[in-house]
Design an enzyme around this catalytic site. Structure first.
Site, short mmCIF file in Angstrom:
data_model
loop_
_atom_site.label_atom_id
_atom_site.label_comp_id
_atom_site.label_asym_id
_atom_site.label_seq_id
_atom_site.Cartn_x
_atom_site.Cartn_y
_atom_site.Cartn_z
N LYS A 1 24.41 -13.87 49.61
CA LYS A 1 24.51 -12.60 50.32
C LYS A 1 23.66 -12.80 51.46
CE LYS A 1 22.04 -8.70 50.77
NZ LYS A 1 22.03 -8.68 52.21
N THR B 1 16.83 -18.35 52.06
CA THR B 1 17.74 -17.46 52.68
C THR B 1 17.99 -16.16 51.58
OG1 THR B 1 19.56 -16.83 54.01
CG2 THR B 1 20.00 -17.84 52.11
#
Lengths: 438, 438
Positions: free
Chosen positions: B191, B202
């Site tokens: 996501k 991330t």
């Protein structure tokens, strides 16, 4: 803070004010000429303005600071050598094409200096060159040499306005700031709207004075003034290859108070720096960030820059959206990456004077939210609206007011403090830089 | 390079491909539930999805990496503690609100873990929490506790697609990448669309495998894989407060080749990282920058990031404008500020395989210019067009192709090399982040 909080209701009112600021210090003249030429790398003709700034007599009292970009333009390479010359007699500036990494760029720059010097009857090494505009294109040397006599013929001692208008590229309007003191004056002009996060100096800034300050002191004073003005702004985090700040004294008026001179010089630099942001590409909100309580001034400046350069926060400001989460993200990103040991547990933050964060947690409620939106709207320079083909362009070419989005961050971790200026990230910025080929 | 060069002609074709990648490794189940709630700080209701990922038996073999933002979210603070626990039994994720610097945030996160654990019959400390969405709002703890039973009741061992869809916020589409090897598989979901320049990890990435790798090796392998994948991308240079990458093995399938496992893991991470950029907020061009000949890999990565984060160059790419001057500016800015001693005299650069710079000077002509424009247009994901109210939104919610703007920079100064991914700066990015309140 600027020395005055100006507002302008129209382009005419702004131009009238500029004219009132424009009288040249004693001993200087400016001239310009504009012509069409065919760029070697482009399919259609372009227009260029040449601006000439001259001294009635070459002066040993001059200072200049240049970009720290590792690909400096040819005029920067030439300009650094000029600092060792005994005197400066003229400055020659062209817009439209910057002379960067072009084959034969330095020779082109020297050729132009030599022709200007011959016209003026001074030494070629006493001419300081500047070029600004597209990076990657080659200077049209012949067209410039042909244009120089017209620029020399137009020299006038009355107003700096033709030069302020002559050096611009994507600027919304010309920029002039002045200080009058001790029977003399300091008058500065600036060009810059994009590729603006100066590192030592900003795009093109020329400051003229008739007050006599010896070269060495002039250079020290300029370095200090630049440090608290042009080195505290960022429009888009990009550092130009052509940044130049030059300060030249004709030494016509004896200086009775050097401290007053430096204070006035610093104010002129600060006003011009803020002007550069205010007229920046696509800037609809000027953001002023004061960071205090930092372990050092360097940390406070770096954190202020990190805030004004954070794209998501800049977009939120553009939308009059007080998205305080993005502000805190920007602070946390910077500290996490560059000062990981810094204790943020006592950090507090305000926007428009309203406390939004204290002791490690947000302090928000719907009433504050309404007040924050009102603060952002009050600082907007103009409303954004696209033309029917989806291109966004500023509807004004003058600064309607000097209000800023006011952000205060207190780290409660020392005495370091700095105020940084930046702008929002808008459709107008993207249109300027993507929708049209530069 | 991705393991495959995919193209999709429609949303349906993309969804069919996702479904073909979605079968879960042995030993895992996923479930989701969606509900409406009233945020404390906002004037109108919002919707949230809860996603539950469970193991049939808690496993000691798990790894996780988190953001380096100095204001980590409460789930990050909790998650770091979980790394010392003997086993992981479940992951609970909510979108819409990230739980960052909210009063009582850590307690809220632990309460949610405890309720999930009770429903699943496992230890509360074996549940890893994640939250993503608006920063500054408070988690609706009661609404989440009420929603947990429905999420648990929906658990299925058939497909990871509900989880890939459940964790998104502004993502254009769900992201799944897999590798099948040795009778088992590695399946990852991601996501992330904005606030993306991971520093260690991330946004939210969950990678599940049934192949047995002991905890310590799993953690070492994940760190190496993240270093060459998520740590080489930047959409907007902003680093989220909630970045999390988790890798969990159910250890159902013995590992016959650890090197093959790490290679497959690295490929899954790289594919997901590139997917995150490709579906990034407003990204119309993915930019792949390979920097080689650097004194170190760190310098090559930093320079690659400086290029993909330079706003003026990003805008030029958005406009299919091969403004190579802005590329050189970005390199010069970075080197001037961060590696001032580096010799750039042998630097060469190519875009789309076309040489544009060599030995300190541009190498341009009108034929190359035409070819460069064609390369940029070929890498465009979709054409930009505003709606009649001036708002820009992507017309696709699938990745039409995987072509990139290909940039090669050779410093001729060493053996350091890195490939970095980024995106352009577009009206769609500004619309996403300024025209709507998030």
């Amino acid at each position: 803070m600027p020395s005055t909080q100006l507002t302008f209701s129209s382009r005419d009112a702004h131009r009238t004010w500029l004219a009132s600021q424009a009288s040249l210090p004693a001993g200087f003249r400016v001239g310009t000429t504009r012509f069409e030429f065919m760029p070697r790398e482009a399919p259609k003709p372009a227009k260029m303005t040449l601006t000439l700034i001259t001294l009635d007599q070459p002066t040993p009292d001059f200072a200049a600071m240049f970009t720290r970009n590792a690909f400096p333009g040819a005029p920067i390479i030439v300009g650094r050598k000029r600092l060792d010359e005994p005197a400066l007699g003229a400055i020659i500036v062209n817009n439209k094409i910057s002379n960067v990494c072009a084959p034969g760029g330095v020779e082109a720059s020297e050729q132009i200096c030599a022709k200007a010097a011959a016209l003026l009857g001074i030494a070629p090494t006493s001419v300081l060159p500047s070029s600004t505009g597209v990076i990657g294109w080659t200077l049209p040397v012949d067209a410039i040499l042909n244009g120089l006599p017209a620029a020399a013929a137009s020299l006038t001692a009355s107003s700096i306005l033709p030069a302020a208008e002559g050096i611009v590229t994507t600027d919304l309007y010309p920029k002039i700031r002045r200080a009058d003191l001790g029977g003399g004056s300091i008058v500065g002009i600036a060009k810059g709207a994009g590729m603006i996060e100066p590192n030592l100096a900003t795009m093109l800034v020329y400051i003229l004075t008739d007050i006599a300050i010896p070269r060495a002191e002039l250079r020290t004073m300029l370095a200090r003034a630049v440090d608290v003005s042009f080195n505290t702004i960022s429009i888009d985090s990009d550092t130009s290859t052509s940044d130049t700040v030059a300060l030249v004294s004709s030494s016509k008026v004896p200086c009775s108070d050097k401290a007053a001179f430096e204070k006035a010089l610093t104010q002129v630099c600060r006003d011009l720096a803020e002007d550069v942001v205010r007229n920046g590409e696509g800037v609809r909100h000027v953001i002023r960030v004061n960071v205090k309580g930092a372990p050092s001034r360097e940390i406070s400046r770096a954190l202020g820059k990190a805030i004004v350069n954070a794209p998501l926060f800049k977009c939120a400001v553009a939308g009059n959206d007080p998205n305080v989460g993005r502000l805190v993200q920007a602070i946390g990103k910077h500290v996490g990456a560059h000062a990981p040991g810094l204790d943020l547990s006592r950090l507090s933050a305000r926007i428009g004077g309203i406390e939004i964060f204290a002791n490690g947690a947000f302090r928000l409620d719907p009433t504050k939210e309404t007040a924050l939106v009102a603060h952002l709207k009050g600082a907007e320079l103009y409303a954004s609206a696209p033309t029917k083909d989806g291109v966004f362009a500023p509807p004004v070419d003058f600064p309607p007011h000097e209000r800023c989005v006011e952000i205060e961050v207190d780290l409660a971790n020392g005495a370091g403090e700095c105020t940084v200026f930046g702008g929002d990230l808008t459709h107008e910025y993207v249109s300027e830089n993507a929708d049209y080929r530069s």
